[in-house]
Design an enzyme around this catalytic site. Structure first.
Site, short mmCIF file in Angstrom:
data_model
loop_
_atom_site.label_atom_id
_atom_site.label_comp_id
_atom_site.label_asym_id
_atom_site.label_seq_id
_atom_site.Cartn_x
_atom_site.Cartn_y
_atom_site.Cartn_z
N GLY A 29 0.80 -1.29 0.02
CA GLY A 29 -0.10 -0.02 0.03
C GLY A 29 1.03 1.14 -0.09
N ARG B 242 -0.58 -9.97 0.04
CA ARG B 242 -0.82 -11.31 -0.39
C ARG B 242 0.04 -11.58 -1.65
NH1 ARG B 242 -7.32 -11.96 -0.92
NH2 ARG B 242 -7.85 -11.38 1.34
N ASP C 208 -2.67 -13.98 4.09
CA ASP C 208 -4.15 -13.36 4.01
C ASP C 208 -4.43 -12.85 5.47
OD1 ASP C 208 -6.92 -12.87 3.84
OD2 ASP C 208 -7.49 -14.66 2.91
N LYS D 297 -10.76 9.80 10.53
CA LYS D 297 -12.37 9.47 11.16
C LYS D 297 -12.60 8.96 12.25
CE LYS D 297 -12.57 6.50 7.39
NZ LYS D 297 -11.45 6.82 6.60
N TYR E 181 -12.03 2.02 13.87
CA TYR E 181 -10.75 2.71 14.35
C TYR E 181 -10.63 2.37 16.10
CZ TYR E 181 -9.38 5.05 10.04
OH TYR E 181 -9.10 5.51 8.91
#
Length: 368
Positions: free
Chosen positions: A26, A48, A62, A126, A158
């Site tokens: 990411g 993965r 996973d 958030k 979160y």
């Protein structure tokens, strides 16, 4: 030219220190692997699929499978864990179940080795604004957000991730840190939330079709102040917190350190991307509508410029950028807690965008 943005790479705190980056493919995970390896760390990256060109040792697992984690991590003995992954579900109730379990199950899989000294977890603002289902609703804390604000009285994955982190860290005798980033921009392809690449792809399609580069968001975002988080700065912050006693067992906001208005930023990005800017008019003009049916245009650009990713959905997350720029509320985070503890990293957001565009061009992700 954009200035150099980051603190020097932080070396490992001891010769036996090693890092496990969870979510290594990411935006944040990619930046973390770069920072850690530059600092001389031994780095394993859990994802993965193998990340092409990554210097990290690949750990294929996973996160939603206890058996997969147990098998993949049986011989892995990290001293420092950097958790940068999440999985979006249809409802917040499902988000809570899945994302809490990913944190808890990963740390449980590492527990038998008794090697973990610190766990750093990435979340976001958030925490203060509420989850997707209740975003910006009810009584919100004042801006700039402070880390000691009370949790909102609504379910939020979160919060459950934090609870799982604290519990596991206490059981394993490890320290922890939580890193609440704002909108993160950095280098990755196929990420579900990637404003930097999304805007670059929007501009490429606009340039190819002779259309203006239209701001998709609200008047509040166009006129108001906002901040963002560069992935490299976030990586610097996580490594700092993982190796600094002054940062142990704390939650931190992580933003670049500057603030800006989109009405000033938009034409600057347009100039860098060689398109004609068009600002807010009377109402938001979401990218999901603006860019609908753009797949053939992108396919033509891929063929003409030899781009590496033919799937438009893997380079543009219209929904996420619409959500971010369509907000009708001010979003700013305070960095005082980090500054007082010793973190001095700073990035000018405009420079972060320009560096990112240059890198995507060099990697043939967007047209040169």
């Amino acid at each position: 030219m954009p200035s150099a943005p980051h603190q020097p790479a932080t070396p490992p705190p001891s010769p036996d220190a090693s890092a496990l980056v969870v979510g290594a493919s990411g935006i944040t995970g990619t930046a973390l692997v770069d920072r850690l390896t530059a600092g001389g760390w031994e780095v394993s990256g859990l994802s993965r699929r193998r990340v092409p060109g990554s210097p990290a040792r690949h750990v294929a697992a996973d996160l939603r499978s206890v058996a997969s984690l147990a098998d993949a991590l049986r011989e892995v003995r990290p001293t420092h864990v950097f958790f940068c992954a999440w999985s979006r579900q249809q409802t917040e109730a499902e988000n809570i179940v899945v994302n809490r379990a990913m944190v808890a199950d990963l740390l449980a899989a590492l527990a038998p080795g008794r090697s973990v000294r610190h766990v750093a977890l990435v979340t976001g603002l958030k925490h203060y604004l509420g989850p997707f289902e209740a975003y910006g609703q009810g009584d919100l804390p004042d801006t700039p957000f402070l880390e000691d604000a009370q949790r909102l009285p609504v379910p939020n994955f979160y919060y459950d991730q934090e609870d799982a982190l604290w519990s596991a860290a206490a059981e394993q005798g490890a320290t922890w840190s939580v890193h609440r980033s704002h909108t993160v921009i950095g280098h990755a392809v196929g990420n579900a939330m990637n404003m930097g690449l999304t805007l670059a792809v929007q501009a490429a399609i606009c340039r190819a079709t002779g259309r203006p580069f239209v701001f998709p968001g609200s008047r509040t975002q166009w006129d108001g102040l906002v901040d963002m988080t560069d992935a490299g700065l976030l990586a610097d912050h996580m490594v700092w917190a993982a190796t600094s006693p002054a940062a142990a067992d704390q939650a931190f906001n992580v933003v670049n350190g500057d603030v800006f208005r989109w009405r000033r930023m938009w034409p600057r990005l347009a100039a860098a991307l060689e398109v004609e800017p068009e600002g807010f008019s009377d109402a938001p003009r979401p990218l999901e509508q603006q860019m609908a049916g753009s797949e053939p245009v992108w396919a033509r650009l891929v063929a003409e410029h030899g781009l590496v990713e033919p799937d438009l959905s893997r380079v543009a997350s219209w929904w996420h950028t619409d959500s971010d720029l369509g907000r009708d509320i001010e979003v700013l985070a305070d960095m005082s807690r980090s500054r007082l503890a010793g973190f001095t990293g700073y990035v000018r957001t405009e420079d972060a965008f320009l560096r990112l565009f240059d890198r995507y061009r060099a990697d043939h992700v967007i047209p040169g």
